[in-house]
Design a protein around this motif. Structure first.
Motif, PDB file in Angstrom:
ATOM      1  N   MET A 143      -0.884  19.270  -1.644  1.00 26.80           N
ATOM      2  CA  MET A 143      -1.360  19.593   0.319  1.00 26.80           C
ATOM      3  C   MET A 143      -1.478  17.996   1.186  1.00 26.80           C
ATOM      4  O   MET A 143      -1.739  18.235   2.278  1.00 26.80           O
ATOM      5  CB  MET A 143      -2.392  20.543   0.454  1.00 26.80           C
ATOM      6  CG  MET A 143      -2.197  21.894  -0.099  1.00 26.80           C
ATOM      7  SD  MET A 143      -0.140  22.608   1.355  1.00 26.80           S
ATOM      8  CE  MET A 143      -2.047  22.975   1.967  1.00 26.80           C
ATOM      9  N   LEU A 144      -2.344  17.559   0.528  1.00 29.58           N
ATOM     10  CA  LEU A 144      -2.995  16.293   0.814  1.00 29.58           C
ATOM     11  C   LEU A 144      -1.877  15.253   1.983  1.00 29.58           C
ATOM     12  O   LEU A 144      -2.315  15.196   2.815  1.00 29.58           O
ATOM     13  CB  LEU A 144      -3.894  15.004  -0.128  1.00 29.58           C
ATOM     14  CG  LEU A 144      -5.010  16.128  -0.660  1.00 29.58           C
ATOM     15  CD1 LEU A 144      -5.712  15.453  -1.484  1.00 29.58           C
ATOM     16  CD2 LEU A 144      -6.034  15.671   0.553  1.00 29.58           C
ATOM     17  N   LEU A 145      -0.735  15.690   1.042  1.00 32.71           N
ATOM     18  CA  LEU A 145      -0.094  14.090   1.473  1.00 32.71           C
ATOM     19  C   LEU A 145       0.726  15.492   2.485  1.00 32.71           C
ATOM     20  O   LEU A 145       1.642  14.755   3.466  1.00 32.71           O
ATOM     21  CB  LEU A 145       1.241  13.963   0.762  1.00 32.71           C
ATOM     22  CG  LEU A 145       0.498  13.277  -0.745  1.00 32.71           C
ATOM     23  CD1 LEU A 145       1.636  13.616  -1.213  1.00 32.71           C
ATOM     24  CD2 LEU A 145       0.773  11.753  -0.155  1.00 32.71           C
TER      25      LEU A 145
ATOM     26  N   PHE B 297      -7.250   8.417  -2.836  1.00 35.30           N
ATOM     27  CA  PHE B 297      -5.792   8.003  -2.630  1.00 35.30           C
ATOM     28  C   PHE B 297      -4.910   7.675  -1.781  1.00 35.30           C
ATOM     29  O   PHE B 297      -4.381   7.008  -1.381  1.00 35.30           O
ATOM     30  CB  PHE B 297      -5.159   8.077  -4.115  1.00 35.30           C
ATOM     31  CG  PHE B 297      -5.409   7.941  -5.608  1.00 35.30           C
ATOM     32  CD1 PHE B 297      -5.479   7.232  -5.796  1.00 35.30           C
ATOM     33  CD2 PHE B 297      -5.992   8.765  -6.263  1.00 35.30           C
ATOM     34  CE1 PHE B 297      -5.494   6.226  -7.234  1.00 35.30           C
ATOM     35  CE2 PHE B 297      -6.782   8.599  -7.017  1.00 35.30           C
ATOM     36  CZ  PHE B 297      -6.300   7.267  -8.191  1.00 35.30           C
ATOM     37  N   LEU B 298      -5.830   8.655  -0.554  1.00 40.01           N
ATOM     38  CA  LEU B 298      -5.389   9.154   0.444  1.00 40.01           C
ATOM     39  C   LEU B 298      -4.943   7.851   1.592  1.00 40.01           C
ATOM     40  O   LEU B 298      -3.727   7.812   2.074  1.00 40.01           O
ATOM     41  CB  LEU B 298      -5.877  10.440   0.821  1.00 40.01           C
ATOM     42  CG  LEU B 298      -4.637  11.113   2.308  1.00 40.01           C
ATOM     43  CD1 LEU B 298      -3.853  11.354   1.986  1.00 40.01           C
ATOM     44  CD2 LEU B 298      -6.275  11.734   2.968  1.00 40.01           C
TER      45      LEU B 298
ATOM     46  N   SER C  66     -13.699   6.108  -4.216  1.00 41.84           N
ATOM     47  CA  SER C  66     -13.069   5.340  -3.415  1.00 41.84           C
ATOM     48  C   SER C  66     -13.598   4.058  -3.347  1.00 41.84           C
ATOM     49  O   SER C  66     -12.262   2.825  -2.791  1.00 41.84           O
ATOM     50  CB  SER C  66     -13.006   5.963  -2.235  1.00 41.84           C
ATOM     51  OG  SER C  66     -12.779   7.308  -1.839  1.00 41.84           O
ATOM     52  N   GLN C  67     -14.857   3.699  -3.717  1.00 44.97           N
ATOM     53  CA  GLN C  67     -15.028   3.026  -3.579  1.00 44.97           C
ATOM     54  C   GLN C  67     -15.409   1.271  -4.558  1.00 44.97           C
ATOM     55  O   GLN C  67     -14.765  -0.131  -4.187  1.00 44.97           O
ATOM     56  CB  GLN C  67     -17.057   2.163  -3.859  1.00 44.97           C
ATOM     57  CG  GLN C  67     -17.249   3.377  -2.426  1.00 44.97           C
ATOM     58  CD  GLN C  67     -19.251   4.063  -2.777  1.00 44.97           C
ATOM     59  OE1 GLN C  67     -19.350   3.537  -3.635  1.00 44.97           O
ATOM     60  NE2 GLN C  67     -19.358   3.929  -1.474  1.00 44.97           N
ATOM     61  N   ARG C  68     -14.848   2.448  -5.778  1.00 45.19           N
ATOM     62  CA  ARG C  68     -14.074   1.488  -6.438  1.00 45.19           C
ATOM     63  C   ARG C  68     -12.783   0.735  -6.396  1.00 45.19           C
ATOM     64  O   ARG C  68     -12.252  -0.266  -6.956  1.00 45.19           O
ATOM     65  CB  ARG C  68     -14.365   1.674  -8.091  1.00 45.19           C
ATOM     66  CG  ARG C  68     -16.279   1.486  -8.738  1.00 45.19           C
ATOM     67  CD  ARG C  68     -16.476   2.371  -9.926  1.00 45.19           C
ATOM     68  NE  ARG C  68     -17.265   1.984  -9.898  1.00 45.19           N
ATOM     69  CZ  ARG C  68     -17.842   2.296 -11.776  1.00 45.19           C
ATOM     70  NH1 ARG C  68     -17.312   3.033 -12.495  1.00 45.19           N
ATOM     71  NH2 ARG C  68     -18.860   1.468 -12.604  1.00 45.19           N
TER      72      ARG C  68
ATOM     73  N   MET D  14       8.379   6.304  -4.902  1.00 48.61           N
ATOM     74  CA  MET D  14       8.214   7.803  -5.055  1.00 48.61           C
ATOM     75  C   MET D  14       6.974   8.291  -6.986  1.00 48.61           C
ATOM     76  O   MET D  14       6.569   9.543  -6.160  1.00 48.61           O
ATOM     77  CB  MET D  14       9.482   8.040  -5.861  1.00 48.61           C
ATOM     78  CG  MET D  14      11.218   7.541  -5.326  1.00 48.61           C
ATOM     79  SD  MET D  14      10.631   9.007  -3.249  1.00 48.61           S
ATOM     80  CE  MET D  14      11.987   7.662  -2.936  1.00 48.61           C
ATOM     81  N   THR D  15       6.747   7.173  -7.131  1.00 43.03           N
ATOM     82  CA  THR D  15       5.723   7.874  -8.130  1.00 43.03           C
ATOM     83  C   THR D  15       4.356   8.016  -7.135  1.00 43.03           C
ATOM     84  O   THR D  15       3.619   8.987  -7.603  1.00 43.03           O
ATOM     85  CB  THR D  15       5.526   6.643  -9.011  1.00 43.03           C
ATOM     86  OG1 THR D  15       7.273   6.196  -9.591  1.00 43.03           O
ATOM     87  CG2 THR D  15       4.218   6.952  -9.985  1.00 43.03           C
ATOM     88  N   PHE D  16       3.942   6.858  -6.596  1.00 39.84           N
ATOM     89  CA  PHE D  16       2.401   7.146  -5.591  1.00 39.84           C
ATOM     90  C   PHE D  16       2.430   8.066  -4.319  1.00 39.84           C
ATOM     91  O   PHE D  16       1.915   8.841  -4.250  1.00 39.84           O
ATOM     92  CB  PHE D  16       2.193   5.688  -4.806  1.00 39.84           C
ATOM     93  CG  PHE D  16       0.826   5.721  -4.187  1.00 39.84           C
ATOM     94  CD1 PHE D  16      -0.284   6.137  -5.554  1.00 39.84           C
ATOM     95  CD2 PHE D  16       0.721   4.633  -3.529  1.00 39.84           C
ATOM     96  CE1 PHE D  16      -1.035   6.194  -4.848  1.00 39.84           C
ATOM     97  CE2 PHE D  16      -0.896   4.715  -3.204  1.00 39.84           C
ATOM     98  CZ  PHE D  16      -1.738   5.113  -3.881  1.00 39.84           C
TER      99      PHE D  16
END
Length: 856
Positions: free
Chosen positions: A612-614, A435-436, A332-334, A493-495
């Motif tokens: 599930m995250l999305l 990425f969330l 996440s930091q990078r 759509m990809t992301f």
């Protein structure tokens, strides 16, 4: 010593029978008779214990022999017991009948029966006594054996460790651990005994773990499966399976973790401890190679883990989870550093590429885990593993050596409890978690990216531009705008797999609207420039066909440019319709996926954890559901998606309409500029002497229209001839509803109907609009500026307005205020004052009354 050293078998039995419990009896027998206990040697204590064991063993054997004989006797007589009971019952019934008939009772028979009953009772009591005695003797034997075992445990395990017989030592500790009660705390004397034993077990297990740890680390590092399996069984025996997993995970993930921590990424400082830092590399190049290295390591583990662990799939999943959770700096930091560096908003493209690489890694990891599932080995569920870990909590609450070694091996202070539980099975959620935040803010990031890729939407053209240069620039810019917008759809759509559709629509709608608004401002600015430059003299055009029209070459240039811009706006709207069709198709696929999702929860992606995250994020909002419902309910493009864009195009068309009207009517407005200051409005003479004709009076005023109004009328009558040339130009029909006041708003169907009108209808709409604009300008800006009207001036004004009213009606415009001005101007003083005092007096009447002097 006491007489306990010469205890006989009978004495032992009697003492056990009289004692309340076995421990009390042992303490009584083994305690010295005197008060001076310091003189008792260890040899005498051992002798007393041996004598007591001998006597106890003899008593046990004697009791067992007697008990066996009794059992044999009972076994021999048991088969006839049922028959004897039935026979006795029948005999008892017969005896009762006989006794009922016999008055005197036999004293001898009664006495014999009592004697036989008493003998039977004594036998049963003796049998119960022997059984109790045997049970207590066995309990005493177990206690003595346990005491002997615990007394020799430390020395025995220490010797085994010195001999490196780790398996035997583990087996010995396991056997001793089984003698411990499952409960943590036991009250009373038993609890006081158990706690030292528990501490001893923990200490010996620590020694065993410390002894095998070097061999374990070497075996794991070298990939020695047999040694790892052997040592795994040792850790299982001492109930430290989780510590073994920590050793294994910490050692096997070391190359991957070191690759991540030692990488020199652009925009980051040199990692601490890096003696020879390499060339900085972009995160977009390093991250996929890192994931490839990680996946190769997992593929090797697929062949090793099943030979060591009984639950290979959860074990490998936990290895993935523990590796990802210990990376420093975190992913996440990078990822966030990409936006804070020189990347700017275009870092979103890099994030999407990293996301695709992550999905490829997750796809490969899922295939490896599936191979483990399909290998036929028993899979231990997370629930059972959690239960197993709870059973292994009997070890003391101390820091295991494996935790400390894990920190040194991995080079990080983080500690992870790796028992293959539910956390490990959620490795994919932890993988996609970084990425969330970017997925949730996709709409904002995408808008920034559009602004950065296409630059500011301001139009760079300055001043007057000849021909279709401005329109061509607008068309070319529109191509870039919609090309990048199509990339935005693919990126969304990809992301986000469509979850950020609402943000995507807002981003595209806002940017396209800004693009159109910039050109609207450009057209408005040109309109102001045209108005400032329209004060010069007018002469006929060079073209013979329009030589009699009062337009300058600059006016013709402005007319051509405005028509080209209207044509460009029409082309932009058509391109917008095509783009919206593609956008609708993409959103419709998302809507179908949501509708057909199991249990109403759409979980797209490579793994279920990713989806599930999305599904549980704020992207799954009411706005998204409303958008998808709108897409499903409106199969036709009658309900637009990019509503702001259509409104912006309507505003762009109105700006061009105003500019074109201003240019077309500028000669007419020039003639009207001096109309309020004409001298004959205030002249009171009906005739003026004409110079050179003495004595001849020629009327100054007549009922014919004045020269200014004639020029205005001629200009209006020439407009149809002008529009005949441009009637076939589709640009004039662009957003014709905005010109006529019938605004189609953001309804593409109504706009399409307006754009498909015939050339005659378009020409009529333009003529009507120009006539209405002229009428408004005359009644609101010109006529109110007349200061004084005499009777003769009023007659001339009424004649001018009547002439102009006829032309206005011919253009299809209602006279409105123009007719009222004409009526009020034609009134005499009495009629005017009477009308002014009525309740129907309006603004034109008040203005005429002021000019005529009807009011004081």
């Amino acid at each position: 010593m006491a007489s306990s050293t010469t205890v006989a078998t009978v004495s032992v039995v009697e003492q056990l029978d009289q004692a309340p419990d076995v421990l009390t009896w042992l303490n009584t027998v083994l305690s010295p008779s005197g008060t001076d206990t310091s003189t008792q040697s260890e040899s005498s204590a051992s002798t007393n214990l041996d004598a007591l064991l001998t006597a106890t063993s003899i008593a046990v054997q004697s009791t067992s022999s007697t008990l066996e004989n009794t059992i044999d006797e009972i076994a021999r007589t048991a088969p006839r017991l049922v028959y004897d009971l039935h026979f006795t019952r029948d005999g008892a019934l017969a005896l009762r009948n006989t006794l009922a008939q016999t008055i005197p009772k036999s004293h001898d028979d009664t006495t014999a029966a009592h004697v036989q009953f008493g003998a039977t009772s004594k036998v049963l009591e003796r049998l119960q006594y022997l059984d109790t005695l045997k049970t207590r003797m066995e309990a005493a034997r177990d206690v003595l054996r346990e005491a002997e075992s615990w007394g020799a445990l430390e020395a025995e395990v220490t010797n085994l460790l010195a001999e490196k017989s780790y398996a035997r030592a583990a087996s010995r500790l396991s056997a001793s651990a089984k003698l411990m009660p499952a409960a943590r705390a036991v009250a009373g004397p038993a609890g006081a005994v158990q706690e030292p034993r528990r501490a001893l077990l923990t200490s010996l297990a620590n020694q065993l773990e410390a002894a095998v740890s070097p061999d374990l680390v070497r075996a794991i590092t070298a990939g020695d499966v047999e040694s790892c399996k052997f040592l795994y069984n040792i850790f299982v025996d001492i109930e430290r399976e989780s510590e073994f997993r920590n050793y294994y995970y910490g050692t096997r993930r070391t190359p991957v973790v070191e690759t991540w921590s030692r990488a020199v990424v652009e925009g980051e400082s040199t990692p601490a401890g890096a003696t020879e830092p390499g060339e900085p590399q972009k995160l977009g190049a390093f991250y996929p190679s890192f994931l490839s290295l990680f996946l190769s390591a997992l593929d090797r583990e697929r062949l090793i883990i099943p030979n060591i662990f009984p639950d290979p799939e959860p074990t490998l999943a936990t290895l993935i989870y523990s590796t990802l959770s210990i990376l420093t700096p975190s992913p996440s930091q990078r990822f966030a550093a990409l936006f804070h560096g020189n990347g700017g908003a275009s870092a979103l493209k890099d994030i999407v590429k990293l996301f695709q690489a992550t999905e490829e890694f997750a796809r490969g990891a899922e295939r490896i885990l599936e191979k483990l599932r399909e290998s036929g080995l028993p899979v231990v569920s997370a629930t059972s593993l959690s239960g197993e870990s709870r059973l292994s909590k009997r070890r003391s609450m101390r820091m295991s050596m494996s935790w400390r070694s894990t920190s040194s091996i991995s080079g990080s202070g983080k500690q992870t409890s790796s028992t293959g539980g539910a956390e490990g099975m959620d490795w994919d959620q932890y993988l996609f978690q970084p990425f969330l935040d970017f997925q949730v803010d996709f709409g904002i990031l995408e808008r920034r990216l559009l602004d950065e890729v296409l630059g500011p939407p301001a139009v760079s053209l300055q001043g007057s531009v000849d021909g279709d240069r401005a329109a061509r620039a607008m068309r070319e810019r529109a191509v870039d705008v919609f090309s990048v917008a199509e990339e935005s759809i693919e990126r969304c759509m990809t992301f986000t797999h469509g979850y950020a559709s609402a943000g995507l629509v807002r981003a595209i709608d806002g940017y396209v609207c800004a693009f159109v608004d910039a050109w609207t401002s450009y057209v408005s600015d040109l309109g102001h420039v045209n108005a400032a430059s329209s004060t010069g003299s007018y002469h006929g055009a060079d073209d013979g066909e329009f030589a009699d029209l009062d337009y300058t070459p600059q006016d013709w240039t402005h007319i051509q440019r405005t028509l080209h811009l209207l044509a460009a706006g029409r082309a932009v709207k058509e391109r917008l319709g095509v783009f919206e069709t593609r956008l609708r198709g993409a959103l419709n696929q998302v809507a179908v996926a949501f509708r057909s999702a199991v249990n109403g929860l759409y979980t797209p992606g490579v793994t279920k954890g990713e989806g599930m995250l999305l599904a549980l994020s704020t992207l799954n909002s009411v706005d998204l559901r409303d958008l998808l419902s709108q897409i499903e309910q409106s199969r036709s493009p009658s309900s637009p998606i990019l509503t702001t864009c259509y409104s912006a195009l309507t505003s762009f068309a109105r700006a061009n309409h105003r500019t074109l009207q201003q240019v077309l009517l500028s000669p007419l407005f020039v003639h009207l500029a001096a109309y309020p200051s004409l001298s004959f409005w205030s002249s009171a003479r009906a005739y003026d002497p004409l110079p050179g004709l003495a004595g001849v009076n020629i009327p100054t005023f007549s009922l014919s229209p004045s020269e200014a109004i004639q020029r205005v009328g001629d200009g209006l009558l020439n407009l149809p001839r002008l529009f005949e040339v441009y009637a076939e130009d589709d640009a004039l029909g662009f957003e014709i509803g905005a010109l006529t006041g019938e605004d189609s708003g953001d309804d593409p169907t109504a706009a399409q109907m307006q754009q498909t009108q015939s050339p005659e209808a378009v020409t009529a709409a333009w003529l009507s609009s120009l006539g209405r604009t002229t009428l408004v300008h005359l009644t609101r800006n010109v006529l109110p500026q007349i200061r004084v009207l005499t009777t003769a001036g009023s007659a001339q004004l009424a004649a001018d307005l009547a002439y102009l009213s006829t032309i206005i009606r011919a253009l299809g415009v209602e006279e409105g205020d123009l007719e009222r001005w004409r009526i009020y101007a034609a009134m005499d003083d009495e009629e005017g004052r009477a009308a002014l005092t009525s309740e129907d007096a309006d603004d034109p009447l008040r203005l005429v009354a002021k000019m005529r002097g009807w009011t004081m």
